[in-house]
Design an enzyme around this catalytic site. Sequence first.
Site, short mmCIF file in Angstrom:
data_model
loop_
_atom_site.label_atom_id
_atom_site.label_comp_id
_atom_site.label_asym_id
_atom_site.label_seq_id
_atom_site.Cartn_x
_atom_site.Cartn_y
_atom_site.Cartn_z
N ASN A 7 0.86 -1.17 0.00
CA ASN A 7 0.00 0.00 0.00
C ASN A 7 0.91 1.23 0.00
OD1 ASN A 7 -1.90 1.95 0.47
ND2 ASN A 7 -2.77 1.00 2.31
N ARG A 90 -2.51 -2.17 -3.41
CA ARG A 90 -3.79 -1.52 -3.10
C ARG A 90 -3.77 -0.16 -3.79
NH1 ARG A 90 -6.14 0.77 2.61
NH2 ARG A 90 -7.96 1.66 1.64
N HIS A 179 -13.08 2.56 0.15
CA HIS A 179 -13.06 1.45 1.13
C HIS A 179 -13.71 0.19 0.54
CE1 HIS A 179 -13.31 4.76 4.46
NE2 HIS A 179 -12.04 4.40 4.29
N ARG A 239 -12.48 14.95 8.37
CA ARG A 239 -13.21 15.38 7.17
C ARG A 239 -14.66 15.69 7.55
NH1 ARG A 239 -11.71 10.19 4.05
NH2 ARG A 239 -9.46 10.44 3.81
N GLU A 383 -8.55 -6.11 4.89
CA GLU A 383 -8.34 -5.68 3.50
C GLU A 383 -7.13 -6.37 2.87
OE1 GLU A 383 -8.77 -1.65 5.23
OE2 GLU A 383 -9.47 -1.11 3.24
#
Length: 402
Positions: A7, A90, A179, A239, A383
């Site tokens: 990643n 990823r 996601h 956020r 993941e």
Amino acid sequence: VKVLVINSGSSSLKYQLIDVERHEVLRSGLCEKVGFFGSFIRYDTPAGEKTIEMPMPNHQEAIRLALESLDNPEDGVIASLDEVDAVGHRIVHGGEYFSEVAYVDESVIEKIEELIELAPLHNPAALMGIEACGILMPDKPQGAVFDTAFHQSMPAKNYIYPILIDFYKEQKIRKYGAHGTSHRYVSQRAIEMLGGDTSARIITCHLGNGGSITAIKDGKSYDTSMGFTPLDGVMMGSRCGSIDPAIVTFIMDHEGLSSDEMNNLMNRRSGLLGVTGISNDLREIDNAAQEGSEVARLAIDMYAQSIRKYIGQYIVELNGVDGIVMTAGIGENSAMMREHIFAELDNLGIKLDSEKNAVRSREARFINAEDSAVKIMVIPTQEEYMIAYDIKRMCEEHGLAQ
Ligand code: AMP
């Protein structure tokens, strides 16, 4: 089959070597401050975490050090890199091109490059990771798993925005979601836990520092809360999630902010952090609330309410719900937040069991009351495993399996 899952961020690189059949992480590590002064690699060993400061001017050097951590004679986990069968990356943005894992070749690289416009920070980093692996391990197949891919099944009525349609046609402005690998993993697991009924109506809540909620119909993503970018949807750590779009232009005009500054404000200085001024970490907000901070209590109530609104919306979109899944940092660990989210939903047939909710565990589990019509599950997301499985499947499909 052993898959190296990578990643790549703009200045960091996380990696895991996974033995797919044994469902085991052989090594997990990260490189930080890549391209900056003070870079280091840190990885887990049986004796604890090991940190080595090393200059890493670029991603290639970071991956070289990550590979060294796999097969070095001192604390390596494999005898040689020959044991690594494939690499899985990823990747944040797959646009409309990718709805599943892709075998990395020139045309895939070109498409990821083309999508840089939609993910200006993330896709270039992923490309650096792919290039570095190509140089350091030229004989290993590489695959790309996209965060957006799972949501490509959404119907147009859920992904087109009510603005001039030309913006979609010409600039591909639409909902992509994020996601996806996590929502896919936990929804598949939820279907198993619900007895294998693939028509089960499921709402998956990935609540970490970033957060998104997905409505799952027939095992596929039907709608999701993140939008054109990961800024949309629920309130998050830093956020804002969905707000009246007119606020954006109003603040820019009044404060004289550039679009970059406004983006920064909405992505890094809003959400839990913006409301409390304390932190983007729910643990710290929870502590402050317990010590009597009004603003921390308000932020917790706002966060829970923002999740509840999406759950309500998706119950309507799915014409009911059979299972609700909580995952990621907050979803898996914060019994307090789960209690807030599932309070007073009994008229919808949704009832939490407070005792089960309070139990801490790493296992996938049910936390609903016996008489709840809707099952509530906590499912730790995986993941990296999902990516490793995808890569194994990709290798088999391309006749590359060992
Ligand atoms: P993630 O992005 O999935 O790693 O989630 C990170 C977030 O999970 C942190 O910012 C925390 O707010 C939250 N988190 C992790 N553990 C707990 C906990 N025990 N209680 C509350 N929040 C937690």
